[in-house]
Design a protein around this motif. Structure first.
Motif: not given
Length: 124
Positions: A114, A118, A36, A87, A39-40
Protein backbone atom coordinates in the motif's frame (compact mmCIF):
# COMPACT_ATOMS: atom_id res chain seq x y z
CA UNK A 1 14.00 -9.50 7.49
CA UNK A 2 13.10 -11.64 4.49
CA UNK A 3 14.32 -15.19 4.44
CA UNK A 4 16.50 -16.50 1.62
CA UNK A 5 13.53 -18.51 0.33
CA UNK A 6 11.33 -15.39 0.12
CA UNK A 7 13.81 -13.70 -2.20
CA UNK A 8 13.18 -16.40 -4.80
CA UNK A 9 9.39 -16.17 -4.75
CA UNK A 10 7.71 -14.27 -7.60
CA UNK A 11 7.22 -10.61 -6.86
CA UNK A 12 5.47 -7.86 -8.76
CA UNK A 13 5.56 -4.10 -8.96
CA UNK A 14 3.17 -1.18 -9.29
CA UNK A 15 2.85 -1.51 -13.07
CA UNK A 16 1.84 -5.16 -12.80
CA UNK A 17 -0.83 -4.29 -10.23
CA UNK A 18 -2.16 -1.58 -12.57
CA UNK A 19 -2.35 -4.19 -15.38
CA UNK A 20 -4.11 -6.61 -13.03
CA UNK A 21 -6.89 -4.08 -12.46
CA UNK A 22 -7.86 -4.41 -16.11
CA UNK A 23 -7.54 -8.20 -16.26
CA UNK A 24 -10.46 -10.16 -14.81
CA UNK A 25 -8.27 -13.28 -14.73
CA UNK A 26 -5.95 -11.82 -12.07
CA UNK A 27 -7.08 -11.56 -8.45
CA UNK A 28 -5.52 -8.94 -6.17
CA UNK A 29 -5.89 -9.85 -2.50
CA UNK A 30 -5.12 -7.34 0.26
CA UNK A 31 -4.30 -9.22 3.46
CA UNK A 32 -4.45 -6.24 5.84
CA UNK A 33 -7.04 -6.03 8.61
CA UNK A 34 -10.30 -4.25 7.82
CA UNK A 35 -9.45 -1.41 10.24
CA UNK A 36 -6.29 -0.68 8.23
CA UNK A 37 -8.30 -0.51 5.02
CA UNK A 38 -10.74 1.91 6.64
CA UNK A 39 -7.83 4.14 7.66
CA UNK A 40 -5.94 4.11 4.37
CA UNK A 41 -8.14 2.81 1.60
CA UNK A 42 -7.41 -0.12 -0.68
CA UNK A 43 -6.14 -0.75 -4.17
CA UNK A 44 -9.17 -0.45 -6.48
CA UNK A 45 -10.40 -3.85 -7.59
CA UNK A 46 -8.69 -5.74 -4.78
CA UNK A 47 -10.53 -7.96 -2.34
CA UNK A 48 -9.77 -8.14 1.36
CA UNK A 49 -8.88 -11.44 2.99
CA UNK A 50 -7.07 -10.70 6.28
CA UNK A 51 -3.89 -12.74 6.67
CA UNK A 52 -5.41 -14.81 9.48
CA UNK A 53 -8.17 -15.95 7.07
CA UNK A 54 -6.04 -16.76 4.01
CA UNK A 55 -5.42 -20.43 4.81
CA UNK A 56 -9.08 -21.15 5.53
CA UNK A 57 -10.40 -19.07 2.62
CA UNK A 58 -8.10 -20.55 -0.01
CA UNK A 59 -7.82 -24.03 1.50
CA UNK A 60 -10.05 -26.98 0.73
CA UNK A 61 -12.30 -25.99 3.66
CA UNK A 62 -13.12 -22.72 1.90
CA UNK A 63 -16.08 -23.90 -0.18
CA UNK A 64 -16.59 -21.94 -3.40
CA UNK A 65 -20.10 -20.71 -2.59
CA UNK A 66 -19.02 -19.59 0.89
CA UNK A 67 -15.98 -17.83 -0.57
CA UNK A 68 -18.12 -16.01 -3.12
CA UNK A 69 -20.68 -14.95 -0.51
CA UNK A 70 -18.02 -13.61 1.84
CA UNK A 71 -15.56 -12.03 -0.62
CA UNK A 72 -17.97 -11.20 -3.48
CA UNK A 73 -15.91 -12.97 -6.12
CA UNK A 74 -15.45 -16.53 -7.27
CA UNK A 75 -12.93 -18.63 -5.37
CA UNK A 76 -9.73 -18.71 -7.42
CA UNK A 77 -8.59 -21.95 -9.00
CA UNK A 78 -5.15 -23.34 -8.20
CA UNK A 79 -3.84 -21.89 -11.48
CA UNK A 80 -5.44 -18.43 -11.11
CA UNK A 81 -2.91 -15.62 -11.05
CA UNK A 82 -3.06 -14.00 -7.61
CA UNK A 83 -1.23 -10.91 -6.39
CA UNK A 84 -1.06 -10.51 -2.62
CA UNK A 85 -0.59 -7.08 -1.11
CA UNK A 86 -0.45 -5.50 2.36
CA UNK A 87 1.15 -2.35 3.77
CA UNK A 88 4.81 -3.10 3.04
CA UNK A 89 4.99 -6.60 1.57
CA UNK A 90 5.78 -8.69 4.65
CA UNK A 91 2.30 -10.07 5.40
CA UNK A 92 1.57 -10.49 1.70
CA UNK A 93 4.76 -12.57 1.48
CA UNK A 94 3.43 -14.83 4.24
CA UNK A 95 0.10 -15.11 2.39
CA UNK A 96 1.99 -15.96 -0.80
CA UNK A 97 3.85 -18.77 0.96
CA UNK A 98 0.57 -20.05 2.43
CA UNK A 99 -1.06 -20.11 -1.01
CA UNK A 100 1.91 -21.98 -2.47
CA UNK A 101 1.65 -24.56 0.33
CA UNK A 102 -2.05 -24.95 -0.53
CA UNK A 103 -1.14 -25.76 -4.13
CA UNK A 104 -1.67 -22.42 -5.86
CA UNK A 105 0.89 -22.10 -8.62
CA UNK A 106 0.73 -18.50 -9.88
CA UNK A 107 1.04 -16.26 -6.83
CA UNK A 108 3.01 -13.04 -6.56
CA UNK A 109 3.79 -10.60 -3.79
CA UNK A 110 3.44 -6.86 -4.40
CA UNK A 111 6.46 -6.10 -2.25
CA UNK A 112 5.89 -2.35 -2.24
CA UNK A 113 2.41 -2.78 -0.85
CA UNK A 114 0.00 0.00 0.00
CA UNK A 115 2.76 2.51 0.81
CA UNK A 116 4.29 2.13 -2.67
CA UNK A 117 0.84 2.24 -4.28
CA UNK A 118 -0.20 5.39 -2.43
CA UNK A 119 3.06 7.20 -3.23
CA UNK A 120 2.93 6.35 -6.94
CA UNK A 121 -0.75 7.27 -7.29
CA UNK A 122 0.01 10.70 -5.76
CA UNK A 123 2.69 11.27 -8.43
CA UNK A 124 0.32 10.56 -11.33
Amino acid sequence: MASAAEHHLPQCNFEEVIRAQNDPNILVIDVREIAELRDTGAIPGSINIPLAEVKMALGSNGVGEDFEAKYLTKKPGKDTEIIFTCRLGRRSGIAQQTALQLGYTRVKNYTGGWLDWEERIKRQ
